[in-house]
Design a protein around this motif. Structure first.
Motif, PDB file in Angstrom:
ATOM      1  N   SER A   1       0.827  -1.211   0.000  1.00  0.00           N
ATOM      2  CA  SER A   1       0.000   0.000   0.000  1.00  0.00           C
ATOM      3  C   SER A   1       0.862   1.263   0.000  1.00  0.00           C
ATOM      4  CB  SER A   1      -0.944   0.000   1.200  1.00  0.00           C
ATOM      5  OG  SER A   1      -0.226   0.139   2.404  1.00  0.00           O
TER       6      SER A   1
ATOM      7  N   ASN B   1       1.306   2.507  -3.433  1.00  0.00           N
ATOM      8  CA  ASN B   1       0.014   2.812  -4.074  1.00  0.00           C
ATOM      9  C   ASN B   1      -0.619   1.578  -4.710  1.00  0.00           C
ATOM     10  OD1 ASN B   1      -1.700   4.963  -4.078  1.00  0.00           O
ATOM     11  ND2 ASN B   1      -1.115   5.693  -6.093  1.00  0.00           N
TER      12      ASN B   1
ATOM     13  N   GLU C   1      -1.573   8.087  -9.242  1.00  0.00           N
ATOM     14  CA  GLU C   1      -1.096   8.995  -8.197  1.00  0.00           C
ATOM     15  C   GLU C   1      -2.270   9.830  -7.681  1.00  0.00           C
ATOM     16  OE1 GLU C   1       1.892   9.257  -6.733  1.00  0.00           O
ATOM     17  OE2 GLU C   1       2.499   7.502  -7.918  1.00  0.00           O
TER      18      GLU C   1
ATOM     19  N   THR D   1      -6.384   6.727  -3.413  1.00  0.00           N
ATOM     20  CA  THR D   1      -6.138   5.759  -2.360  1.00  0.00           C
ATOM     21  C   THR D   1      -7.418   5.000  -2.048  1.00  0.00           C
ATOM     22  OG1 THR D   1      -6.646   7.361  -0.622  1.00  0.00           O
ATOM     23  CG2 THR D   1      -4.322   7.124  -1.240  1.00  0.00           C
TER      24      THR D   1
END
Length: 96
Positions: free
Chosen positions: A22, A25, A86, A89
């Protein structure tokens, strides 16, 4: 939402290795054994409202284990390692 998305994504994988991923990412899910990479990508994007960069899948063969002297077999399952764009999450500790 489409019900088949919930059939494709079975559960998140919560392990030490998944937690380390994680930080890069990435999120790891158990998925249906017949799910394809495009199906997994679509399901994750729709369910979690994120952009997916890449999906890698692998089939984990079930292991033979002993419990109290009795031999048993774990099930085979398919894992998907989903790399997010990017800025996106997913918090797998909370439910949908």
């Amino acid at each position: 939402m489409n019900e088949r998305y919930y059939d494709i994504i079975v559960s998140p994988v919560i392990t030490e290795k998944a937690t380390m991923a994680s930080e890069a990412n990435q999120v790891i899910f158990k998925v249906a054994s017949n799910a394809t990479k495009p199906q997994v990508k679509e399901a994750v994007e729709k369910l979690f409202d994120v952009k997916v960069k890449a999906v890698n899948t692998l089939n984990r063969k079930g292991k033979t284990k002993r419990f109290r002297g009795v031999a048993g077999r774990q099930s085979d399952f398919k894992k998907a390692i989903v790399t997010l764009e990017e800025g996106h999450t997913i918090d797998v500790t909370t439910g949908l």
